[in-house]
Motif scaffolding. Structure first.
Motif, PDB file in Angstrom:
ATOM      1  N   ARG A  61      55.220  25.003  16.918  1.00 46.03           N
ATOM      2  CA  ARG A  61      55.478  23.682  16.175  1.00 46.03           C
ATOM      3  C   ARG A  61      57.325  23.762  17.470  1.00 46.03           C
ATOM      4  O   ARG A  61      57.325  22.994  17.793  1.00 46.03           O
ATOM      5  CB  ARG A  61      56.228  23.758  15.337  1.00 46.03           C
ATOM      6  CG  ARG A  61      55.451  23.764  13.528  1.00 46.03           C
ATOM      7  CD  ARG A  61      56.039  23.868  12.220  1.00 46.03           C
ATOM      8  NE  ARG A  61      56.684  25.021  11.951  1.00 46.03           N
ATOM      9  CZ  ARG A  61      56.103  25.737  11.579  1.00 46.03           C
ATOM     10  NH1 ARG A  61      54.967  26.031  11.322  1.00 46.03           N
ATOM     11  NH2 ARG A  61      56.716  26.871  10.860  1.00 46.03           N
ATOM     12  N   TRP A  62      56.697  24.893  18.193  1.00 44.65           N
ATOM     13  CA  TRP A  62      58.491  24.914  18.816  1.00 44.65           C
ATOM     14  C   TRP A  62      57.530  24.177  20.313  1.00 44.65           C
ATOM     15  O   TRP A  62      58.510  22.710  21.051  1.00 44.65           O
ATOM     16  CB  TRP A  62      58.857  25.597  19.756  1.00 44.65           C
ATOM     17  CG  TRP A  62      59.647  26.541  18.744  1.00 44.65           C
ATOM     18  CD1 TRP A  62      59.625  27.401  17.314  1.00 44.65           C
ATOM     19  CD2 TRP A  62      61.267  25.731  19.058  1.00 44.65           C
ATOM     20  NE1 TRP A  62      61.491  27.557  17.108  1.00 44.65           N
ATOM     21  CE2 TRP A  62      62.225  26.902  17.947  1.00 44.65           C
ATOM     22  CE3 TRP A  62      61.820  24.858  20.185  1.00 44.65           C
ATOM     23  CZ2 TRP A  62      63.754  26.719  17.751  1.00 44.65           C
ATOM     24  CZ3 TRP A  62      63.306  24.697  19.545  1.00 44.65           C
ATOM     25  CH2 TRP A  62      64.022  25.352  18.501  1.00 44.65           C
ATOM     26  N   PHE A  63      56.876  24.652  20.473  1.00 42.11           N
ATOM     27  CA  PHE A  63      56.038  23.692  22.147  1.00 42.11           C
ATOM     28  C   PHE A  63      55.490  22.271  21.673  1.00 42.11           C
ATOM     29  O   PHE A  63      55.494  21.243  22.306  1.00 42.11           O
ATOM     30  CB  PHE A  63      54.939  24.438  22.123  1.00 42.11           C
ATOM     31  CG  PHE A  63      55.092  25.793  22.865  1.00 42.11           C
ATOM     32  CD1 PHE A  63      55.161  25.864  24.481  1.00 42.11           C
ATOM     33  CD2 PHE A  63      54.459  26.974  22.432  1.00 42.11           C
ATOM     34  CE1 PHE A  63      55.663  26.692  24.990  1.00 42.11           C
ATOM     35  CE2 PHE A  63      55.460  28.173  22.882  1.00 42.11           C
ATOM     36  CZ  PHE A  63      55.690  27.780  24.129  1.00 42.11           C
ATOM     37  N   SER A  64      55.217  22.042  20.244  1.00 40.63           N
ATOM     38  CA  SER A  64      55.090  20.782  19.393  1.00 40.63           C
ATOM     39  C   SER A  64      56.436  20.108  20.029  1.00 40.63           C
ATOM     40  O   SER A  64      56.090  18.992  20.735  1.00 40.63           O
ATOM     41  CB  SER A  64      54.580  20.751  18.851  1.00 40.63           C
ATOM     42  OG  SER A  64      54.336  19.148  18.378  1.00 40.63           O
ATOM     43  N   TRP A  65      57.320  20.405  19.780  1.00 40.38           N
ATOM     44  CA  TRP A  65      58.807  19.312  19.815  1.00 40.38           C
ATOM     45  C   TRP A  65      59.143  19.761  20.929  1.00 40.38           C
ATOM     46  O   TRP A  65      59.681  18.693  21.980  1.00 40.38           O
ATOM     47  CB  TRP A  65      59.903  20.806  19.346  1.00 40.38           C
ATOM     48  CG  TRP A  65      60.818  20.004  19.106  1.00 40.38           C
ATOM     49  CD1 TRP A  65      61.557  19.071  18.653  1.00 40.38           C
ATOM     50  CD2 TRP A  65      61.915  20.327  19.935  1.00 40.38           C
ATOM     51  NE1 TRP A  65      62.569  18.336  18.859  1.00 40.38           N
ATOM     52  CE2 TRP A  65      63.443  19.623  20.047  1.00 40.38           C
ATOM     53  CE3 TRP A  65      62.215  21.221  21.180  1.00 40.38           C
ATOM     54  CZ2 TRP A  65      64.521  19.406  20.490  1.00 40.38           C
ATOM     55  CZ3 TRP A  65      63.178  21.294  21.866  1.00 40.38           C
ATOM     56  CH2 TRP A  65      64.947  20.253  21.543  1.00 40.38           C
ATOM     57  N   PHE A  66      59.280  20.855  21.903  1.00 43.08           N
ATOM     58  CA  PHE A  66      58.641  20.643  23.302  1.00 43.08           C
ATOM     59  C   PHE A  66      57.942  19.300  24.129  1.00 43.08           C
ATOM     60  O   PHE A  66      58.416  18.512  25.258  1.00 43.08           O
ATOM     61  CB  PHE A  66      59.044  22.018  24.303  1.00 43.08           C
ATOM     62  CG  PHE A  66      59.418  23.059  23.704  1.00 43.08           C
ATOM     63  CD1 PHE A  66      61.019  23.105  23.599  1.00 43.08           C
ATOM     64  CD2 PHE A  66      59.169  24.111  23.568  1.00 43.08           C
ATOM     65  CE1 PHE A  66      61.357  23.754  23.305  1.00 43.08           C
ATOM     66  CE2 PHE A  66      59.218  25.760  23.994  1.00 43.08           C
ATOM     67  CZ  PHE A  66      61.108  24.743  23.504  1.00 43.08           C
ATOM     68  N   CYS A  91      59.778  16.049  23.264  1.00 43.12           N
ATOM     69  CA  CYS A  91      61.110  16.195  24.417  1.00 43.12           C
ATOM     70  C   CYS A  91      60.476  16.087  26.234  1.00 43.12           C
ATOM     71  O   CYS A  91      61.135  14.753  26.416  1.00 43.12           O
ATOM     72  CB  CYS A  91      61.832  17.616  24.364  1.00 43.12           C
ATOM     73  SG  CYS A  91      62.845  17.744  22.794  1.00 43.12           S
ATOM     74  N   ARG A 133      54.527  28.657  14.002  1.00 41.58           N
ATOM     75  CA  ARG A 133      56.188  28.782  14.201  1.00 41.58           C
ATOM     76  C   ARG A 133      55.963  28.666  15.203  1.00 41.58           C
ATOM     77  O   ARG A 133      57.353  27.585  16.063  1.00 41.58           O
ATOM     78  CB  ARG A 133      56.974  30.098  13.435  1.00 41.58           C
ATOM     79  CG  ARG A 133      58.880  30.160  14.040  1.00 41.58           C
ATOM     80  CD  ARG A 133      59.185  31.091  13.967  1.00 41.58           C
ATOM     81  NE  ARG A 133      58.603  32.451  13.639  1.00 41.58           N
ATOM     82  CZ  ARG A 133      59.351  32.464  15.046  1.00 41.58           C
ATOM     83  NH1 ARG A 133      59.926  31.739  15.471  1.00 41.58           N
ATOM     84  NH2 ARG A 133      58.372  33.903  15.190  1.00 41.58           N
ATOM     85  N   GLN A 134      55.511  29.575  16.478  1.00 37.00           N
ATOM     86  CA  GLN A 134      56.217  28.721  17.378  1.00 37.00           C
ATOM     87  C   GLN A 134      55.535  28.148  18.621  1.00 37.00           C
ATOM     88  O   GLN A 134      55.456  27.147  18.945  1.00 37.00           O
ATOM     89  CB  GLN A 134      55.585  30.495  18.766  1.00 37.00           C
ATOM     90  CG  GLN A 134      56.106  31.782  18.369  1.00 37.00           C
ATOM     91  CD  GLN A 134      55.388  32.911  18.864  1.00 37.00           C
ATOM     92  OE1 GLN A 134      54.164  32.831  18.974  1.00 37.00           O
ATOM     93  NE2 GLN A 134      55.998  33.550  19.404  1.00 37.00           N
ATOM     94  N   TYR A 138      57.801  30.415  28.948  1.00 34.63           N
ATOM     95  CA  TYR A 138      57.621  30.548  28.075  1.00 34.63           C
ATOM     96  C   TYR A 138      55.990  31.285  26.917  1.00 34.63           C
ATOM     97  O   TYR A 138      56.285  32.310  26.520  1.00 34.63           O
ATOM     98  CB  TYR A 138      58.618  30.021  27.224  1.00 34.63           C
ATOM     99  CG  TYR A 138      59.214  30.353  26.036  1.00 34.63           C
ATOM    100  CD1 TYR A 138      58.962  31.763  24.973  1.00 34.63           C
ATOM    101  CD2 TYR A 138      58.531  29.720  24.215  1.00 34.63           C
ATOM    102  CE1 TYR A 138      59.725  32.343  24.161  1.00 34.63           C
ATOM    103  CE2 TYR A 138      58.957  30.251  23.409  1.00 34.63           C
ATOM    104  CZ  TYR A 138      58.881  31.615  22.672  1.00 34.63           C
ATOM    105  OH  TYR A 138      59.963  31.823  21.552  1.00 34.63           O
ATOM    106  N   TYR A 139      55.374  30.587  27.655  1.00 27.62           N
ATOM    107  CA  TYR A 139      54.300  30.344  26.666  1.00 27.62           C
ATOM    108  C   TYR A 139      53.414  31.673  27.515  1.00 27.62           C
ATOM    109  O   TYR A 139      53.070  32.561  26.224  1.00 27.62           O
ATOM    110  CB  TYR A 139      53.435  28.832  27.256  1.00 27.62           C
ATOM    111  CG  TYR A 139      51.839  28.913  26.833  1.00 27.62           C
ATOM    112  CD1 TYR A 139      52.136  28.966  24.808  1.00 27.62           C
ATOM    113  CD2 TYR A 139      51.013  28.979  27.523  1.00 27.62           C
ATOM    114  CE1 TYR A 139      50.195  28.974  24.553  1.00 27.62           C
ATOM    115  CE2 TYR A 139      49.562  28.773  27.044  1.00 27.62           C
ATOM    116  CZ  TYR A 139      49.320  29.212  25.648  1.00 27.62           C
ATOM    117  OH  TYR A 139      47.800  29.500  25.081  1.00 27.62           O
ATOM    118  N   GLN A 170      59.570  26.138  29.987  1.00 29.61           N
ATOM    119  CA  GLN A 170      58.269  26.166  29.053  1.00 29.61           C
ATOM    120  C   GLN A 170      56.942  26.912  29.143  1.00 29.61           C
ATOM    121  O   GLN A 170      56.353  27.427  28.692  1.00 29.61           O
ATOM    122  CB  GLN A 170      57.830  24.977  28.934  1.00 29.61           C
ATOM    123  CG  GLN A 170      58.724  23.872  28.074  1.00 29.61           C
ATOM    124  CD  GLN A 170      58.768  22.091  27.847  1.00 29.61           C
ATOM    125  OE1 GLN A 170      57.564  22.441  27.547  1.00 29.61           O
ATOM    126  NE2 GLN A 170      59.911  22.180  28.082  1.00 29.61           N
TER     127      GLN A 170
END
Length: 168
Positions: free
Chosen positions: A86-91, A94, A83-84, A63-64, A60
């Motif tokens: 939101r992915w990091f928020s989901w990560f 998790c 959008r990106q 990727y960031y 992660q």
């Protein structure tokens, strides 16, 4: 900071994290193949789980920094697109779930005196520090100037990703 310097720093950050992910996996496998004693520590499901969690968090980060590197190369110094983020928020969610599960595993290992408990603890703390470093406060300092800057500031600074996630 000059654009060229920023581009180089971001490139170094994303490639360094990616290199760490690859080398940690290579070393893990090499130790399993070369040393009989390593299997007790590295081949257990709990050790593999926390290792995958650590690798996931490091990926992660890579990727960031890759996304930021691409942005700066385009002369875009803004936050990542929604959008990106939101992915990091989901990560982030998790990561918290995985770290909570890992904490339960660690507690069980400490009670049962499992042979790999200290190895697991080391990997757990490593993953936890990386998670905090990316999603909360900056804990890593790469250069003397960054260390001097840390000494002069009062307390820890929020990480770049944490600032971007707060703004969205």
């Amino acid at each position: 900071m000059r654009k060229k310097h920023i581009v180089q720093k971001l490139y170094s950050l994303f490639t360094g994290e990616l290199f760490a992910v690859i080398m940690f996996a290579v070393l893990w496998v090499l130790y399993l193949l070369m040393f009989d004693w390593a299997a007790a520590y590295l081949a257990s499901l709990s050790s593999i789980f926390i290792f995958v969690v650590l690798e996931f968090i490091l990926l992660q980060g890579s990727y960031y920094w890759f996304l930021k590197w691409k942005q700066v190369r385009r002369k875009d110094y803004s936050a990542l697109p929604a959008r990106q983020l939101r992915w990091f928020s989901w990560f982030q969610k998790c990561n918290l779930a995985f770290l909570a599960i890992a904490l339960l595993i660690l507690l069980d290992q400490m009670v049962s005196h499992s042979v790999e408990r200290y190895w697991f603890l080391f990997l757990y703390l490593f993953a936890l520090v990386e998670y905090i470093n990316y999603y909360h406060v900056r804990l890593s300092f790469m250069s003397i100037s960054e260390v001097k800057e840390f000494i002069h500031q009062k307390g820890f600074r929020s990480s770049k990703l944490a600032k971007e996630l707060k703004k969205r």
